[in-house]
Design a protein around this motif. Sequence first.
Motif, short mmCIF file in Angstrom:
data_model
loop_
_atom_site.label_atom_id
_atom_site.label_comp_id
_atom_site.label_asym_id
_atom_site.label_seq_id
_atom_site.Cartn_x
_atom_site.Cartn_y
_atom_site.Cartn_z
N GLY A 122 16.92 -26.27 -1.26
CA GLY A 122 15.65 -27.03 -1.73
C GLY A 122 14.10 -27.04 -1.14
N GLN A 123 13.99 -25.93 -0.38
CA GLN A 123 12.56 -25.98 0.31
C GLN A 123 11.77 -25.10 -0.67
OE1 GLN A 123 11.11 -27.67 2.65
NE2 GLN A 123 13.09 -28.86 3.04
N MET A 124 12.19 -24.49 -1.28
CA MET A 124 11.15 -23.74 -2.25
C MET A 124 11.18 -24.25 -3.88
SD MET A 124 9.81 -21.31 -0.51
CE MET A 124 10.02 -21.79 1.27
N GLY A 125 11.70 -25.39 -3.95
CA GLY A 125 11.86 -25.80 -5.12
C GLY A 125 13.09 -26.18 -5.52
N ARG A 179 14.54 -25.47 -8.23
CA ARG A 179 14.87 -24.43 -9.29
C ARG A 179 15.50 -23.01 -8.23
NH1 ARG A 179 11.71 -22.27 -14.23
NH2 ARG A 179 12.53 -23.42 -15.72
N GLY A 196 6.61 -20.50 2.92
CA GLY A 196 6.07 -20.72 1.36
C GLY A 196 4.54 -19.77 1.35
N PRO A 201 10.56 -17.00 -5.69
CA PRO A 201 12.07 -16.85 -5.27
C PRO A 201 12.78 -17.12 -6.53
CG PRO A 201 10.72 -17.86 -3.55
CD PRO A 201 9.91 -17.56 -4.84
N SER A 202 12.44 -18.08 -7.76
CA SER A 202 12.91 -18.79 -8.73
C SER A 202 13.27 -17.34 -9.62
CB SER A 202 12.46 -19.63 -9.36
OG SER A 202 11.11 -19.13 -9.98
N LEU A 214 8.34 -28.20 2.91
CA LEU A 214 7.66 -28.14 1.73
C LEU A 214 7.92 -29.14 0.64
CD1 LEU A 214 7.53 -24.27 0.98
CD2 LEU A 214 5.61 -25.78 1.28
N THR A 215 9.32 -29.70 0.69
CA THR A 215 9.74 -30.72 -0.29
C THR A 215 9.97 -31.85 0.37
OG1 THR A 215 11.03 -28.62 -1.22
CG2 THR A 215 11.78 -30.69 -1.93
N ASP A 216 9.74 -32.96 -0.50
CA ASP A 216 10.02 -34.46 -0.39
C ASP A 216 11.26 -34.55 0.33
OD1 ASP A 216 8.63 -37.29 -0.93
OD2 ASP A 216 11.00 -37.18 -1.05
N MET A 228 14.37 -35.54 -1.87
CA MET A 228 14.48 -34.58 -2.79
C MET A 228 15.34 -33.66 -2.50
SD MET A 228 11.27 -34.18 -5.14
CE MET A 228 11.92 -32.64 -6.42
N HIS A 277 3.88 -24.45 -5.72
CA HIS A 277 4.80 -25.33 -4.89
C HIS A 277 4.43 -25.33 -3.65
CE1 HIS A 277 8.63 -26.72 -3.66
NE2 HIS A 277 8.72 -25.88 -2.55
N LEU A 278 3.69 -24.49 -2.95
CA LEU A 278 3.00 -24.65 -1.81
C LEU A 278 1.97 -25.72 -1.87
CD1 LEU A 278 2.71 -23.14 0.99
CD2 LEU A 278 0.87 -21.79 0.06
N SER A 333 5.83 -30.04 -6.05
CA SER A 333 7.18 -30.73 -6.25
C SER A 333 6.79 -32.33 -6.17
CB SER A 333 8.17 -30.37 -5.09
OG SER A 333 7.42 -30.89 -3.83
#
Lengths: 487, 85
Positions: free
Chosen positions: A245-248, A250, A368, A378-379, A466-468, A471, B16-17, B21
Amino acid sequence: MRRHILNDIIKLRRKIYLEISKGIFEGNIKERIPKLPKILIPVKNGDHKPRIFYEREIVKEKIKFALGLNYDKVKDLELYELTESLDEILSGTSPLNAKTKHMGVISHVCNECPGGRFYVTDLCRNCLAHTCMSSCPRKAIEISDGKALINRDKCINCGLCALSCPYKAIMKLERPCESSCVPRAITFEGTMFPIISEEKCVTCGMCEISCPFGAIETVSNIAQVAFKLSRKEKMTVIFAPSAVGQMGGRVTLEQFRTALRELGFHSVYEVAIGADWVAEAEARHLSRHSEPMFTSCCPAFVKFIKTRFQSLSSYISPVPSPMIALAKKLKEKDPCVPIVFVGPCIAKKREAVENGVPDFVLTFEELGALFAAAQIEPSQCEGEDERKATPTAWNFASSGGVAKAVVFYLEKAGEYELVQNLSIGVANGLAECEETLNSITKGKIEYDLVEGMACEGGCVAGPGVLTDPRMALKELKRLFNLNEVRK
Amino acid sequence: MDEKITVEVCVGTSCHLMGSSVLISTLEELSADIARKIKTKLSLCFEVCHGDKNPPVVRINGDFYDEMTPDRLRELLLKMAGETS
């Protein structure tokens, strides 16, 4: 779970990483570096000018950390002075490159917060009870201008007034760096800016993310990795279980792998493979020894025990961390190929240097920036399936996950009786680690297995994510069908 | 029923960076009252961030907003939702 708030200082650091990676990929890094403070902090009409210059100074100093330099050596250098030896700096051969230093204080950027003192705030109602005055053992409080006032000469900082005020109008102003540092590695030895004791510091990174002025920074490997990528040098990348989940939301793990390959890495491995080995080895160790075992995967927890609770250090699991275990195995196979570890962690930077492998450690934040600089989405990547590790190994990324994995391998080995009687302590966050270790030292509590993680919530809440964290944890549990961890 | 507000959050790498999010979390945390007036889409790179727009970029009813923060997004949507009801 650590609350992750994306503030402007974090954004600024990411912008610096992005600009430096872009400069390296586009081959104009030498011209770009001296201009970066002005590019990143432009003057707009109506701006408060001193603020602009302050922010530019922060950018200037942070660039030195992003370039992987030993701040003590480059403190007084201007950016253009660094461009002369930039090739050596990028290839990691300059004497200015940091070797063993991982955190640094930019002392002149520090706002010198007046910490550790009690202040009467505007919430004071000038009540008639004057509980603050009555509670003060030194008669340090007087009423002046319709408000309580603390006499600094008499005050001994005991805090009884703050406790007694019915309006909570008296507060202690704390320095964020100092109060976030559980190992008490931050001191003020007659200075207004903090000094980090390298002996006590466990490189958890909490001071860095807590400083609202960005005066504490970590040394990055991003420039050296970007330089090798730009020259198409062969490198292996290994990524932490917390990559989920770190790159979002998706981006799947499969796509993440392809994206790493598109970035230029020759081979890609998940550290979760190493986590399986470690959990199995730790289960074996536990079944053969009667004394307690403390997990060794979190380098900040390990150093915390070694420095603060030396009498317990013999209980640290002799098994290396998953990152070290996997990196060593890969090095045996291919000793000449540099290995880059990508994770959420700053303490891993220290662990890597202490063990000689892996060669570089990047955070998800830094990765990132590399993706963004190389314009890799990446997506949009196709995705390659190579998942070899068990779900229980991926769970190393969350608090409680390592203990659960050890239990999984004990059960797999048929040690049901041992599991039934196993007393497990899960210490979530460095403050809890301190509490647990204190109780063990005093003999108040006995555990057979103690899992300790310095970040509250586990690696998903590391300083370089990078991600909450909420999440990321949700995604991890969903992807691997992980149930609630027993505590 | 009024027309819904279309919110497209860019989830490309650059956005995203720079925190897209967090913007998605913000949208998820909106009260049901506002949320039912909003249609959220996650979008790939709008290709505007390489020019004059700075990430994270959000498109609301066709208009681009850059350097979006959770607070600004919430405020904007509250205002727009108020106007459409």
